[in-house]
Design a protein around this motif. Structure first.
Motif, mmCIF file in Angstrom:
data_model
loop_
_atom_site.group_PDB
_atom_site.id
_atom_site.type_symbol
_atom_site.label_atom_id
_atom_site.label_comp_id
_atom_site.label_asym_id
_atom_site.label_seq_id
_atom_site.Cartn_x
_atom_site.Cartn_y
_atom_site.Cartn_z
ATOM 1 N N ASP A 235 0.859 -1.187 0.000
ATOM 2 C CA ASP A 235 0.000 0.000 0.000
ATOM 3 C C ASP A 235 0.891 1.231 0.000
ATOM 4 O O ASP A 235 2.055 1.179 0.392
ATOM 5 N N ARG A 236 0.343 2.325 -0.426
ATOM 6 C CA ARG A 236 1.080 3.582 -0.394
ATOM 7 C C ARG A 236 0.096 4.702 -0.114
ATOM 8 O O ARG A 236 -1.066 4.463 0.117
ATOM 9 N N TYR A 373 -0.341 5.496 10.301
ATOM 10 C CA TYR A 373 0.391 6.194 11.370
ATOM 11 C C TYR A 373 1.334 5.146 11.956
ATOM 12 O O TYR A 373 0.897 4.260 12.689
ATOM 13 N N LEU A 374 2.605 5.227 11.587
ATOM 14 C CA LEU A 374 3.578 4.206 12.009
ATOM 15 C C LEU A 374 4.198 4.628 13.334
ATOM 16 O O LEU A 374 4.845 5.663 13.442
ATOM 17 N N LEU A 375 3.990 3.798 14.351
ATOM 18 C CA LEU A 375 4.365 4.161 15.719
ATOM 19 C C LEU A 375 5.820 3.897 16.036
ATOM 20 O O LEU A 375 6.455 4.643 16.758
ATOM 21 N N ASP A 376 6.325 2.770 15.543
ATOM 22 C CA ASP A 376 7.657 2.385 15.999
ATOM 23 C C ASP A 376 8.375 1.576 14.928
ATOM 24 O O ASP A 376 7.734 0.941 14.088
ATOM 25 N N ALA A 377 9.695 1.593 15.019
ATOM 26 C CA ALA A 377 10.505 0.733 14.159
ATOM 27 C C ALA A 377 10.743 -0.566 14.913
ATOM 28 O O ALA A 377 10.980 -0.544 16.117
ATOM 29 N N GLU A 378 10.668 -1.687 14.210
ATOM 30 C CA GLU A 378 10.880 -2.984 14.851
ATOM 31 C C GLU A 378 12.254 -3.537 14.509
ATOM 32 O O GLU A 378 12.480 -4.735 14.574
ATOM 33 N N GLY A 379 13.164 -2.675 14.127
ATOM 34 C CA GLY A 379 14.525 -3.090 13.796
ATOM 35 C C GLY A 379 15.247 -1.921 13.161
ATOM 36 O O GLY A 379 14.717 -0.806 13.082
ATOM 37 N N VAL A 408 -1.356 -2.413 12.311
ATOM 38 C CA VAL A 408 -0.469 -2.899 11.249
ATOM 39 C C VAL A 408 0.798 -3.461 11.889
ATOM 40 O O VAL A 408 1.438 -2.802 12.720
ATOM 41 N N THR A 409 1.137 -4.688 11.537
ATOM 42 C CA THR A 409 2.399 -5.262 12.010
ATOM 43 C C THR A 409 2.989 -6.128 10.902
ATOM 44 O O THR A 409 2.334 -6.381 9.891
ATOM 45 N N GLY A 410 4.234 -6.552 11.080
ATOM 46 C CA GLY A 410 4.877 -7.398 10.064
ATOM 47 C C GLY A 410 5.117 -6.678 8.760
ATOM 48 O O GLY A 410 5.250 -7.305 7.709
ATOM 49 N N ALA A 411 5.182 -5.343 8.817
ATOM 50 C CA ALA A 411 5.307 -4.566 7.575
ATOM 51 C C ALA A 411 6.677 -3.913 7.479
ATOM 52 O O ALA A 411 7.405 -3.797 8.475
ATOM 53 N N GLU A 412 7.003 -3.517 6.276
ATOM 54 C CA GLU A 412 8.227 -2.748 6.044
ATOM 55 C C GLU A 412 7.881 -1.488 5.292
ATOM 56 O O GLU A 412 7.093 -1.529 4.342
ATOM 57 N N LEU A 413 8.488 -0.398 5.719
ATOM 58 C CA LEU A 413 8.373 0.858 4.978
ATOM 59 C C LEU A 413 9.531 0.868 3.993
ATOM 60 O O LEU A 413 10.695 0.760 4.405
ATOM 61 N N VAL A 414 9.231 0.962 2.704
ATOM 62 C CA VAL A 414 10.296 0.917 1.696
ATOM 63 C C VAL A 414 10.167 2.100 0.749
ATOM 64 O O VAL A 414 9.092 2.688 0.606
ATOM 65 N N GLY A 415 11.263 2.424 0.122
ATOM 66 C CA GLY A 415 11.232 3.502 -0.853
ATOM 67 C C GLY A 415 12.635 3.929 -1.192
ATOM 68 O O GLY A 415 13.612 3.312 -0.760
ATOM 69 N N SER A 416 12.720 4.980 -1.962
ATOM 70 C CA SER A 416 14.042 5.500 -2.286
ATOM 71 C C SER A 416 14.355 6.652 -1.330
ATOM 72 O O SER A 416 13.455 7.320 -0.812
ATOM 73 N N ILE A 417 15.635 6.856 -1.127
ATOM 74 C CA ILE A 417 16.045 7.919 -0.212
ATOM 75 C C ILE A 417 15.620 9.271 -0.766
ATOM 76 O O ILE A 417 15.152 10.144 -0.033
ATOM 77 N N ARG A 418 15.743 9.434 -2.075
ATOM 78 C CA ARG A 418 15.327 10.703 -2.666
ATOM 79 C C ARG A 418 13.824 10.919 -2.492
ATOM 80 O O ARG A 418 13.373 12.030 -2.199
ATOM 81 N N LEU A 453 4.295 0.707 1.887
ATOM 82 C CA LEU A 453 4.264 -0.222 3.012
ATOM 83 C C LEU A 453 4.078 -1.613 2.418
ATOM 84 O O LEU A 453 3.103 -1.846 1.694
ATOM 85 N N VAL A 454 5.008 -2.516 2.687
ATOM 86 C CA VAL A 454 4.917 -3.857 2.092
ATOM 87 C C VAL A 454 5.058 -4.914 3.185
ATOM 88 O O VAL A 454 5.485 -4.620 4.301
ATOM 89 N N ARG A 455 4.704 -6.136 2.847
ATOM 90 C CA ARG A 455 4.844 -7.258 3.778
ATOM 91 C C ARG A 455 6.334 -7.518 4.001
ATOM 92 O O ARG A 455 7.112 -7.536 3.047
ATOM 93 N N ARG A 456 6.712 -7.701 5.270
ATOM 94 C CA ARG A 456 8.126 -7.928 5.602
ATOM 95 C C ARG A 456 8.538 -9.321 5.144
ATOM 96 O O ARG A 456 7.795 -10.276 5.381
#
Lengths: 458, 437
Positions: A235-236, A373-379, A408-418, A453-456
């Motif tokens: 999702d985005r 609304y992403l609350l925390d990083a899990e790593g 939402v859990t088990g997810a990864e926030l991904v993207g490009s730095i730019r 936001l993608v599945r980890r």
């Protein structure tokens, strides 16, 4: 002119008489050791000494490990343009130490520059937390957690509370003294019938400033998300990053701003546009109220604030004095020296994304029609500067018309730095720092667009 | 010599003042460390020496322990540390015990200075031309533990750490001697990385893989030793519950034996002063004796102390392995390869990780070799081996017959770094998932 930040405004010396006596002796030993090195013909010589006292409490169920540490050590860097050595040892500086033979590269040390007036924070002198107070804090969090979320329990708590003082003298007439005081609490919690554990970390100058109810709420939120959360396939849209998420991402980006070549390679030309107006990045070793605020850095060089990015436009990288010999005005006093064992190395001091004082987190949530609304990083963030990509394991809530609609859990926030830098739309006022990259990295709640936001991966 | 002049009887008398209840135990730990480092070319300052000495006093009472540490060794530091951990202050002051330690001697390390050129020479001999940056360090540690009634023998460890970097990768490891064999070992790893620099990662694979001794050692360290540490086991219940659990096939036996480690790091007592054991972690596929320090061993008669290790005087002891052994099998390395046609040969690990909550492990390999015609020949790029701890030892289908010291490296768990050693053969595994990173 010497870089003695306390010369014009000396701090109240309320150390115990025995500690004061030892400190005075250490100062004399520092000067005597430098004198011996200069007498031996080393044009570049520096003597550095650091002392620390700390208390650590580890609580796991009914198990307790309580540690009281007294650390003291010193180090010498000496050399000439062709060769040099480094010697470090415990105890007080010794003029008769068995110096190693100089070898390898030549050495150059910084010269003193005027230091702006500095007043040490008063709470540097606060006593370390005692065992009863530490246990009361940890048990208080445990009780509050059980109230917030019945069935939840604190599995492990580690409270570190420490103070340190460092002194430095060099053959270039550099003389500096810095002090620090930090308490860090790391918590791990779980819940019945829930395999996952959640972790929360909090920092303050003193342990008594840590709020047990607020910490219990953070743990309870995280446990609820772990218990009820679902994983979006992909999702985005607009995503709110709470300070622990935004700061963790920013920590991964720190190397992009370190040193002249790193910034050039990773970000393209300086003075280019990297993002919108809300993107202002600062590093400031003197940040008022900052946990590692100090008048000078680990080499005695004046600390100051520098804008690395101003309203989306790249300004300059983070530079130590030796990295910018032709433009000394660009250096900011960013040499880290975590321990007397360590050689100084450039790194962030208080590296942060600026907050917007007029914007609350509630304003940003209310304005979010659909998103997360992403609350925390899990790593930790995995960042590939060459490929311009990052991935950060996260948890939080999905948001629908300003209200949480699911966990939402088990997810990864991904993207490009730019895309991350360009996608920052707004920041809130809740600037929060995490220890990272050898310094403190901070961010407020951030509204971003253009990330996924993608599945980890399992 | 360091510590020979410590008045251990006086220390024991001072420590004994801490004991107020029958279940109390107390000790004093003395440590001296010398580290000599030669940084890679271009890094100032040049030659680097670090010398540390200090002490720690500990009182244990049931599930609670109190530790006080200092960065000096003298009578006053000891009595101050005793005062800080005492639950009740002694009625009368004790005289400070006598200490007369020799000051540190000038550090010389010719073997460290000569090692980078030996590695570069060994690289050239393999027809490879690549710039090599080398950080070489010599580590020496002397320690003594004095309890209220008994003092342990003085223990000494000496070893070297090497970190080598090239544009194509980085290699790090530990050696007990810096000789030609060590230089050859480093050069081989660097040249292997160079030859696989443009190779693609292997396709996902769960068929046979042969792990060289170095990789097998790291696998056993992550998935057996860490998994059988009492503090890790306690995350899921009482550690003694693991005793008797079947983990793998009958031909798999894993031992932790600090007294059989290479001579310069061989130990007779652990960092708590307890005599070490030849500890069968897994015997014939079944868990026999988890790794325990004194505190965990006190919780059950089925658990034995002797595996307490400290990252240093400022850290409390924790249960950790020191020197792992895998009992040899009957297969030559050629036979292991012969039955792994089209499989992967995994020579060394760049990073290992155990997730004790999920019960999974992960090993990252900088490169691998495809096995074809019984030979590990075609280089592949980096890959990752993942699995569940419960499945690992069942996946070991064959064990080599030639054991050798291998896989020595730094173990960093919970922020505490310790050197670990192993003597193992190569192994063949099947059914574990290998994927691209």
């Amino acid at each position: 002119m010497v870089n003695d930040p306390f010369r014009s405004d000396p701090p109240r010396d309320d150390r115990a008489p025995s500690d004061r006596q030892r400190g005075d002796k250490r100062g004399e030993a520092l000067a005597e050791t430098l004198s011996v090195l200069e007498g031996a013909g080393w044009p570049e010589a520096e003597v550095y000494a650091k002392t620390g006292r700390s208390r650590t409490f580890v609580v796991e169920g009914s198990r307790l490990i309580s540690t009281v540490r007294r650390e003291e050590g010193w180090a010498v860097r000496a050399g000439d343009p062709r060769r040099s050595f480094f010697y470090a040892a415990t105890g007080t500086p010794r003029p008769d130490a068995p110096w190693p033979e100089a070898d390898g590269e030549g050495l150059r040390l910084p010269s003193p520059r005027p230091v702006a007036r500095w007043t040490a924070p008063a709470d540097l002198d606060a006593p370390l937390v005692g065992e009863n107070d530490a246990l009361a804090l940890i048990r208080g969090i445990g009780r509050a957690l059980d109230t917030e979320l019945p069935g939840a329990r604190l599995i492990r708590a580690v409270l570190d509370d420490g103070a340190s003082e460092a002194q430095l003298l060099s053959s270039r007439s550099m003389a500096a003294r810095t002090r620090q005081r930090v308490a860090i609490l790391r918590l791990e919690a779980g819940k019945q019938k829930l395999a996952a554990r959640v972790h929360v970390e909090a920092l303050a100058r003193e342990a008594r400033l840590l709020n047990p109810v607020a910490l219990a709420r953070r743990l309870a939120d995280r446990l609820l998300v772990a218990e009820r959360g679902e994983t979006p396939v992909r999702d985005r849209g607009e995503i709110l990053l709470a300070p622990p998420v935004a700061a963790r991402l920013l920590a991964g980006l720190v190397p992009l701003w370190l040193g002249p070549s790193a910034a050039g390679q990773a970000l393209g030309e300086l003075h280019g546009r990297l993002g919108g107006k809300p993107l202002t990045l600062i590093d400031n070793g003197r940040l008022p109220g900052g946990l590692v605020e100090a008048p000078v850095d680990g080499e005695g060089v004046t600390a100051r604030g520098v804008r690395l990015v101003a309203e989306g436009v790249a300004q300059q990288p983070l530079l130590a004095w030796w990295q910018t010999p032709r433009q000394p005005g660009l250096a900011s006093g960013c040499s880290q020296r975590p321990s007397w064992r360590d050689l100084p190395r450039p790194g962030p001091t208080h590296f942060f994304l600026t907050p917007s004082p007029e914007t609350s987190v509630a304003d940003l949530v209310a304005d979010l029609s659909r998103g997360y609304y992403l609350l925390d990083a899990e790593g930790e963030a995995r960042i590939n500067p060459g490929g311009d990509r990052f991935a950060l394991p996260v948890c939080g809530f999905s948001i629908d018309r300003g209200h949480a609609s699911g966990a939402v859990t088990g997810a990864e926030l991904v993207g490009s730095i730019r895309a991350l830098l360009r996608g920052i739309l707004a920041t809130a006022r809740d600037l929060t720092f995490l220890p990272a990259a050898g310094g403190m990295v901070g961010a407020p709640t951030v509204l971003v667009r253009g990330l996924e936001l993608v599945r980890r991966p399992s | 010599m360091a510590f020979d002049d410590i008045d251990t009887a006086g220390v024991a008398r001072t420590i004994a003042r801490l004991l107020a209840r029958p279940e109390d135990a107390a000790d004093a730990y003395f440590e001296r460390i010398e580290e000599v480092a030669l940084p890679a070319d271009g890094k100032a300052p040049g030659f680097r020496v670090r010398f540390e000495e200090g002490l720690a006093v500990r009182l244990e009472r049931g599930e609670q322990s109190w530790l006080a540490t200092a960065d000096r060794i003298d009578g006053r530091a000891l009595t101050e540390a005793v005062r800080r951990v005492a639950r009740t202050q002694p009625r009368a002051e004790l005289p400070d015990p006598r200490f007369s330690l020799a000051p540190p001697a000038p550090a010389e390390a010719d073997e460290v200075l000569g090692f980078p050129s030996a590695v570069r020479q060994a690289v050239r001999e393999r027809q490879a031309s690549l710039p090599v940056g080398l950080d070489v360090k010599r580590h020496r540690r002397t320690l003594l533990v004095v309890g209220a009634r008994i003092a342990s023998p003085i223990e000494r460890e000496a070893f070297y750490s090497v970190t080598a970097s090239t544009p194509h990768g980085r290699w790090g490891g530990l050696f007990t001697t810096l000789d030609d064999a060590a230089a050859t070992h480093v050069a081989r790893a660097l040249v292997r990385a160079w030859r696989s620099r443009e190779a693609e990662p292997p396709e996902p694979w769960s068929g046979p893989c042969v792990l060289g001794p170095e990789a097998a050692a790291v696998l056993l360290h992550e998935a057996v030793a860490h998994a059988l540490e009492a503090d890790t086991l306690a995350l899921g219940g009482h550690p003694e519950a693991a005793v008797g659990v079947r983990l793998g096939a009958e031909h798999v036996s894993v031992i932790d034996d600090p007294s059989a480690a290479p001579q310069p790091v061989r130990r007779t007592v652990d960092d708590e002063g307890t005599p070490v054991l030849r500890r069968w972690l897994v015997r014939d596929g079944t868990v026999e004796q988890p790794l325990c320090d004194r505190a965990w061993a006190a919780t059950s008669e089925r658990l034995a102390a002797g595996a307490g290790r400290r990252g240093g005087r400022h850290q409390a002891p924790v249960p950790r392995s020191h020197h792992l052994e895998l009992v040899a099998g009957e297969h030559t390395e050629e036979e292991l390869l012969a039955d792994a046609e089209d499989g992967l040969y995994l020579p060394s690990v760049s990073r290992g990780h155990l997730d004790p909550h999920a019960g999974t492990f992960e090993l990252r390999f900088p490169n691998a070799l495809r096995i074809q015609n019984r030979v590990a020949s075609t280089p592949t790029g980096p890959c990752v081996l993942r699995g569940r701890i419960g499945d690992l030892l069942s996946a070991v289908v064959a064990i080599g017959s030639e054991v050798r010291p291998a896989g020595a490296g730094w173990c960093a768990k919970g922020g505490v770094r310790m050197p670990v050693w192993a003597t193992v053969p190569a192994i063949r595994v099947e059914g574990l998932q290998v994927t691209a990173p």
